[in-house]
Design an enzyme around this catalytic site. Sequence first.
Site, mmCIF file in Angstrom:
data_model
loop_
_atom_site.group_PDB
_atom_site.id
_atom_site.type_symbol
_atom_site.label_atom_id
_atom_site.label_comp_id
_atom_site.label_asym_id
_atom_site.label_seq_id
_atom_site.Cartn_x
_atom_site.Cartn_y
_atom_site.Cartn_z
ATOM 1 N N GLY A 69 5.798 2.334 -0.702
ATOM 2 C CA GLY A 69 5.111 2.378 1.305
ATOM 3 C C GLY A 69 6.515 2.282 2.449
ATOM 4 O O GLY A 69 6.648 2.968 3.253
ATOM 5 N N GLN A 178 -2.934 0.701 2.777
ATOM 6 C CA GLN A 178 -4.226 -0.015 2.534
ATOM 7 C C GLN A 178 -5.041 0.619 2.637
ATOM 8 O O GLN A 178 -6.300 0.252 2.201
ATOM 9 C CB GLN A 178 -4.321 -1.552 3.119
ATOM 10 C CG GLN A 178 -3.343 -2.906 2.871
ATOM 11 C CD GLN A 178 -3.566 -2.678 1.267
ATOM 12 O OE1 GLN A 178 -4.388 -2.950 1.121
ATOM 13 N NE2 GLN A 178 -2.496 -3.208 0.731
ATOM 14 N N SER A 198 1.288 4.247 -0.499
ATOM 15 C CA SER A 198 2.153 4.123 -1.838
ATOM 16 C C SER A 198 0.661 4.358 -3.080
ATOM 17 O O SER A 198 -0.187 3.861 -3.062
ATOM 18 C CB SER A 198 2.536 2.402 -1.611
ATOM 19 O OG SER A 198 2.891 1.949 -1.943
ATOM 20 N N ALA A 199 1.389 4.554 -4.024
ATOM 21 C CA ALA A 199 0.277 4.974 -5.144
ATOM 22 C C ALA A 199 -0.390 3.333 -5.597
ATOM 23 O O ALA A 199 -1.287 3.825 -6.337
ATOM 24 C CB ALA A 199 1.612 5.425 -6.540
ATOM 25 N N HIS A 200 0.840 2.724 -5.946
ATOM 26 C CA HIS A 200 0.482 1.259 -6.659
ATOM 27 C C HIS A 200 -0.916 0.933 -5.502
ATOM 28 O O HIS A 200 -1.154 -0.125 -6.306
ATOM 29 C CB HIS A 200 1.457 0.738 -7.222
ATOM 30 C CG HIS A 200 1.952 0.028 -6.142
ATOM 31 N ND1 HIS A 200 1.576 -1.605 -5.507
ATOM 32 C CD2 HIS A 200 2.399 0.225 -5.102
ATOM 33 C CE1 HIS A 200 2.051 -2.244 -4.228
ATOM 34 N NE2 HIS A 200 2.824 -1.110 -3.581
ATOM 35 N N THR A 236 17.036 12.911 -7.129
ATOM 36 C CA THR A 236 16.258 13.369 -7.731
ATOM 37 C C THR A 236 15.067 12.812 -8.075
ATOM 38 O O THR A 236 14.545 11.922 -7.590
ATOM 39 C CB THR A 236 17.124 13.165 -9.941
ATOM 40 O OG1 THR A 236 18.068 14.334 -9.166
ATOM 41 C CG2 THR A 236 16.276 13.898 -10.265
ATOM 42 N N CYS A 330 3.063 -10.192 0.228
ATOM 43 C CA CYS A 330 4.892 -10.808 0.744
ATOM 44 C C CYS A 330 4.665 -11.994 1.441
ATOM 45 O O CYS A 330 5.785 -12.377 1.674
ATOM 46 C CB CYS A 330 5.164 -9.455 1.652
ATOM 47 S SG CYS A 330 4.646 -7.671 0.627
HETATM 48 N N1 PLP Z 1 1.832 -1.516 4.792
HETATM 49 C C1 PLP Z 1 0.793 -2.173 3.983
HETATM 50 C C2 PLP Z 1 -0.423 -2.698 5.259
HETATM 51 C C3 PLP Z 1 0.923 -3.449 2.359
HETATM 52 O O1 PLP Z 1 -0.171 -3.583 2.461
HETATM 53 C C4 PLP Z 1 2.224 -2.524 2.061
HETATM 54 C C5 PLP Z 1 1.670 -3.287 0.773
HETATM 55 O O2 PLP Z 1 1.001 -4.271 0.372
HETATM 56 C C6 PLP Z 1 3.374 -2.502 2.041
HETATM 57 C C7 PLP Z 1 3.305 -1.395 3.313
HETATM 58 C C8 PLP Z 1 4.049 -2.194 1.304
HETATM 59 O O3 PLP Z 1 4.107 -1.252 0.453
HETATM 60 P P1 PLP Z 1 4.855 -1.115 -0.725
HETATM 61 O O4 PLP Z 1 5.073 -2.102 -1.865
HETATM 62 O O5 PLP Z 1 4.664 0.247 -1.182
HETATM 63 O O6 PLP Z 1 6.260 -1.148 -0.616
#
Ligand code: PLP
Length: 401
Positions: A69, A178, A198-200, A236, A330
Site C-alpha cells: 500500500g 483499510q 494492500s493484500a495483507h 518481474t 507504524c
Molecule cells: N495506508 C493505510 C491507511 C494503512 O493502514 C497502511 C498500513 O497500515 C498503509 C497505508 C501502508 O500499507 P502497507 O503496509 O501495505 O505498505
Amino acid sequence: MIYLDNAATTRTDPEVAAEMLPFFSENYGNPSGIYGIAQKSRAAVTAAREKTAHVIGCRSDEIYFTSCGSEADNWALKAAFEAYSEKGKHIITTKIEHPAILNTCEYLERERGAEITRLDVDEDGVVDLRELEAAIRPDTILISVMTANNEIGTIEPIREIGEIARRRGVLFHTDAVQAFGQIPMNVDELNIDMLSASAHKFNGPKGAGFLYIRKGVGIRSFLHGGAQEHNRRAGTENVPGIVGLGAAAKKAEETLVRKMEKETRLRDYLIRRIREEVPNVKLNGPDPADAKGGERLPNNVNFSFEFVEGESLLIMLDMRQICASSGSACSSGSLSPSHVLKAIGLSDSLAHGALRLTLSAETTAEELDTTVEAIREIVERLRGMSPKYEAYRNGTLESET
Ligand code: PLP
C-alpha cells in the site's frame, strides 16, 4: 492466542495460500516468457487483475500491481505531482492520513516545492466538505483523502469528496488500504481517480498491493525498466503475491456482506461491554450508537482508558496472549502520541491511554468476552498503581471522560 490487530495485518487465508503455492516451485515461469509455464504465470496474473478490478468496478487494465500500500500511495502522489506540475503544485490532504501519505507529502513539500494543505477533522475524524472545497485553488492538482482511518475506523465522505474534485477539475486519490475488502467500494459511484490497497489487509499475502489509475489520468511510470504493468511499473511480477491478492480480493467480495454483518455485531457488542464494565473510558472515532455520528469500519474499536498507559495495557494483554495495538502499527514504538488522536482533539494523556482492537471474520464473541475480562482486570491493576488515579479518587483531579 486472541488476535485483535487485523488493521495491522491479517492472517493469509489458507485457501489463498494454497492458490499461491504452485507459483513458487511448479509454475515459476516469468510472465514475460513464451513457453508453457510462463504462459501459466501470465494467465494467473491476468486472472488476478480481473478479479481485483471486479471488486471496485473498474477495467482490469486500470489495476497496477505494486509491492504494498505504501508503494501505491507514493506512486499516486509523486507521479501525479510530476505529471500535473504545469497546472500547479498544490495538494490537499488531511491531518489523519497514514504516514505513507503524510511523509510523501512532506517529501514533496521539502524537496520538490509542493504546497500542501492538511485539512482538520472533527471530533469523530470526519473531514468537513465545505472546508475541503474552500481549500481548492486554481493551482490545486490533487486531493488525497483516505477512505477509512486505520486507527479510529472513521469512514470519510468519499463520494462527496469525489464529486467536489470532479466538479472542480482536480484529481482525486484515496488511500483505501483499510477499506478495500472491508466495505463496498465502486470507483465510478465514488468518483475516484486513483485508489491504493494492500493484500495483507484483506487476508492476502504481504508484499502485494495495487494502485487503481482511471483511464485518462496521465500519471507516469513509477519504476523504469521493462514493460510490465502496462509500461508503468517495471520489474518481474510477484506472481505468487499477485495470485494471492486476486484470490483474497475475490473471496473478500464474495463474503463481504456476511463479514460486515458479523463484524458490526461483534464490534457493537465489544463497545457496549467495555463502556458498561470499565469506568472512565472514551470511545475514539464515530459512535455507532449515535445517529449523528459518522460511519465507522465494521471491525474497528478504539478506546482511551483514562489514567492508564496504552503501552502497559498492551504488554499485559500480550502476557495473556491477546494481540492488540495502541495506535497504528507504524507509530507504535514511538512515544509521541498518535497524530490521529491529537487531530480529533484528545489530550496527550487520553491519547497515551488508547487501545485499538480490530476484529476479523474469524473473531468470536467468546474471544471478546475473554478480552473484556482481561481489560477490566488489567485496567483496575494499572489504575491501582497510578498517582493520577489516586488524585482523581481523592477529588483533586478531574476526569476527562
Ligand atoms: N495506508 C493505510 C491507511 C494503512 O493502514 C497502511 C498500513 O497500515 C498503509 C497505508 C501502508 O500499507 P502497507 O503496509 O501495505 O505498505
